[in-house]
Design an enzyme around this catalytic site. Structure first.
Site, PDB file in Angstrom:
ATOM      1  N   LYS A 247       0.833  -1.190   0.119  1.00  0.00           N
ATOM      2  CA  LYS A 247      -0.014  -0.134  -0.012  1.00  0.00           C
ATOM      3  C   LYS A 247       0.746   1.092  -0.013  1.00  0.00           C
ATOM      4  O   LYS A 247       0.874   2.172  -0.693  1.00  0.00           O
ATOM      5  CB  LYS A 247      -0.920  -0.141   1.382  1.00  0.00           C
ATOM      6  CG  LYS A 247      -1.695   1.222   1.575  1.00  0.00           C
ATOM      7  CD  LYS A 247      -2.444   1.209   2.783  1.00  0.00           C
ATOM      8  CE  LYS A 247      -3.041   2.616   3.080  1.00  0.00           C
ATOM      9  NZ  LYS A 247      -2.047   3.322   4.020  1.00  0.00           N
ATOM     10  N   ASN A 248       1.915   1.140   0.728  1.00  0.00           N
ATOM     11  CA  ASN A 248       2.571   2.510   0.949  1.00  0.00           C
ATOM     12  C   ASN A 248       3.484   2.898  -0.204  1.00  0.00           C
ATOM     13  O   ASN A 248       4.027   3.905  -0.517  1.00  0.00           O
ATOM     14  CB  ASN A 248       3.618   2.510   2.323  1.00  0.00           C
ATOM     15  CG  ASN A 248       2.504   2.514   3.417  1.00  0.00           C
ATOM     16  OD1 ASN A 248       1.412   3.063   3.518  1.00  0.00           O
ATOM     17  ND2 ASN A 248       2.982   2.291   4.841  1.00  0.00           N
TER      18      ASN A 248
ATOM     19  N   ASP B  18      -5.671   8.535   8.933  1.00  0.00           N
ATOM     20  CA  ASP B  18      -5.771   7.879  10.141  1.00  0.00           C
ATOM     21  C   ASP B  18      -5.739   8.631  11.409  1.00  0.00           C
ATOM     22  O   ASP B  18      -4.947   9.829  11.417  1.00  0.00           O
ATOM     23  CB  ASP B  18      -4.417   6.903  10.327  1.00  0.00           C
ATOM     24  CG  ASP B  18      -4.573   5.498   9.855  1.00  0.00           C
ATOM     25  OD1 ASP B  18      -5.922   5.180   9.930  1.00  0.00           O
ATOM     26  OD2 ASP B  18      -3.514   4.587   9.802  1.00  0.00           O
TER      27      ASP B  18
ATOM     28  N   ARG C  23      -5.417  10.674   2.664  1.00  0.00           N
ATOM     29  CA  ARG C  23      -4.089  11.120   2.973  1.00  0.00           C
ATOM     30  C   ARG C  23      -3.066  11.025   1.722  1.00  0.00           C
ATOM     31  O   ARG C  23      -2.340  11.962   1.501  1.00  0.00           O
ATOM     32  CB  ARG C  23      -3.324  10.426   3.940  1.00  0.00           C
ATOM     33  CG  ARG C  23      -3.477  10.862   5.366  1.00  0.00           C
ATOM     34  CD  ARG C  23      -2.465  10.407   6.272  1.00  0.00           C
ATOM     35  NE  ARG C  23      -1.449  11.438   6.338  1.00  0.00           N
ATOM     36  CZ  ARG C  23      -1.337  12.302   7.202  1.00  0.00           C
ATOM     37  NH1 ARG C  23      -2.483  12.844   7.596  1.00  0.00           N
ATOM     38  NH2 ARG C  23      -0.389  13.216   6.998  1.00  0.00           N
TER      39      ARG C  23
ATOM     40  N   ASP D 128       4.461   0.413  11.581  1.00  0.00           N
ATOM     41  CA  ASP D 128       3.317  -0.326  11.310  1.00  0.00           C
ATOM     42  C   ASP D 128       3.299  -1.667  11.993  1.00  0.00           C
ATOM     43  O   ASP D 128       2.163  -2.278  11.872  1.00  0.00           O
ATOM     44  CB  ASP D 128       3.161  -0.533   9.662  1.00  0.00           C
ATOM     45  CG  ASP D 128       2.652   1.022   9.231  1.00  0.00           C
ATOM     46  OD1 ASP D 128       2.313   2.011   9.858  1.00  0.00           O
ATOM     47  OD2 ASP D 128       2.905   1.360   8.058  1.00  0.00           O
TER      48      ASP D 128
END
Length: 440
Positions: free
Chosen positions: A22-23, A121, A97, A319
């Site tokens: 995802k990142n 978040d 974001r 994370d």
């Protein structure tokens, strides 16, 4: 509103493949805006945050074609810069974001951008100063409109410069790199983030014709070029999912093979899980975890209690701290978990205590976990997921717990994990999606 209903306490067995990262996706997808040529990207995770960004790119005028379930082509040859001022953009951009990531490439290529104040978040104050200060150093001028909650940026004349970042922000570094690749002259970024995801971005940009050196270090040098061309790129597997599955295997006493993990890109992650006593073997491009009845946390050499803390790469990623914390509840031994990089990421600990875990929350940043050595199983409860990573930690806790758990607000989990229920069902997990009572 959906929820997950989970019956825990079962050993699982089989193979599971992590999704694309995802990142990494949020950076790589934004980089397609740097060229008018076609860019093909594969291993894209099918999750809300990523799909929203793809939608945002389409709204801006990028031609997008889906080749198969995880591969798309992008062609940013007809961008509508005025879309920034629209209400649609304000609504969609504000809820994501990752939308901040399109600013760097747009400034570089078109000399201007606007961005609504981003959301995301709730894990403390995640500042965007690093991004903006970097753009300003390159010569961009900012104007914040407090009534409309919009930042307007003018960057008609970006020039390379020396930038010392006040924090090694991954998204901040990526954004500045994308702005600098088309700036005039040479940009040097010191205290740059050096995560594998950022290395992936830099390698992709170099294949497109950028001139970036120092990749993998915290000192990047970027010689500006006039334009970039198209390329193909495959994203890394998500290291957070890989860590989550290692923890899941240990807690449920399951024999699991995690496929295609790119082991050399995982840094210290396997080592940290081994310190918790988890046996894992690197086989080819996979990780094999045997069924273990118990796992014992190491101590420091002098016998004192182990501390696991997060740090910027190549340190341990924040994370995965919530995953480590959950896994430690069923280990033999004790550990201090120290969350240094974000506030309020440990506030899901009360749910674990309700499930029977022995945890002392020392303050917003530190928790001491007293491992139960699987002598007492956690018990299933009803709970709500506060953010993506805590959500998956609670999911793992529920899968190891005795009885039924219900997790509400699973939209938070699904922002970061694709089809997680189906993939867990495939290895024997009793998890199903149910309609939640909106009263929760």
């Amino acid at each position: 509103m959906n929820a997950f209903e989970i019956y825990g306490g079962q050993a699982l067995k089989g193979e599971i493949t992590p999704q694309g990262a995802k990142n990494e996706a949020l950076q790589i997808l934004s980089a397609v805006l740097l060229t008018s040529d076609k860019v093909t990207i594969s291993n894209i995770p099918d999750i809300k945050d990523v799909n929203k960004l793809i939608e945002l790119l389409a709204d801006l005028g990028v031609s997008i074609e889906r080749i198969n379930k995880d591969t798309y082509t992008f062609e940013a040859n007809n961008i509508n810069i005025d879309h920034f001022q629209s209400d649609t953009f304000k609504t969609k951009g504000g809820s994501l974001r990752g939308s901040i990531m399109i600013v760097g490439p747009l400034l570089a290529r078109f000399g201007k951008a606007s961005i609504p104040k981003p959301g995301g978040d709730k894990i403390g104050r995640r500042r965007l100063d690093t991004h903006f200060l970097g753009f300003e150093k390159l010569g961009a001028k900012f104007n914040y409109d407090p009534d409309a909650h919009f930042f307007h940026v003018d960057a008609t004349n970006l020039k390379g410069t020396y930038i010392l970042l006040d924090e090694a922000s991954v998204t901040g570094t990526a954004n500045i790199v994308m702005a600098a690749v088309l700036a005039k002259g040479t940009t040097t970024i010191y205290n740059a983030a050096c995560e594998p995801y950022l290395q992936q971005l830099c390698k992709m940009l170099n294949r497109m014709g950028a001139k970036i050196t120092g990749i993998g270090s915290n000192l990047l040098k970027i010689e500006g070029v006039d334009s970039l061309t198209g390329t193909e790129h495959r994203m890394l597997p998500d290291m957070i999912e890989i860590g989550s599955f290692i923890g899941l295997a240990a807690m449920t006493g399951s024999e699991i093979t995690i496929k295609d993990v790119h082991f050399e890109e995982l840094g210290i992650i396997p080592t940290v899980f081994r310190r918790l006593g988890i046996q894992l073997t690197h086989r080819g491009n996979d990780i094999y975890i045997p069924a273990q009845n118990s796992y014992e946390i190491e101590t420091f050499i002098d016998g004192s209690i182990l501390t696991i803390a997060d740090a910027p790469w190549p340190g341990f990623t924040p994370d995965l701290l919530s995953i480590v914390l959950v896994v430690a509840t069923q280990a033999k031994g004790n550990v201090l978990i120290h969350q240094k990089m974000f506030e309020s990421r440990l506030f899901f600990v009360d749910k674990l205590i309700d499930m029977g875990a022995q945890i002392i929350l020392c303050d917003p940043h530190r928790a001491t976990v007293i491992g139960l050595n699987k002598a007492f199983k956690l018990r299933g409860i009803e709970m709500t997921s506060p953010d993506i990573r805590a959500g998956v930690s609670l999911l793992i806790a529920a899968l190891s717990a005795q009885g039924k758990s219900v997790i509400y607000n699973i939209e938070q989990i699904e922002r970061g994990y694709q089809h997680i229920d189906e993939r867990l069902q495939a290895i024997g997990a009793q998890i199903k999606r149910i309609d939640a009572n909106p009263g929760h």
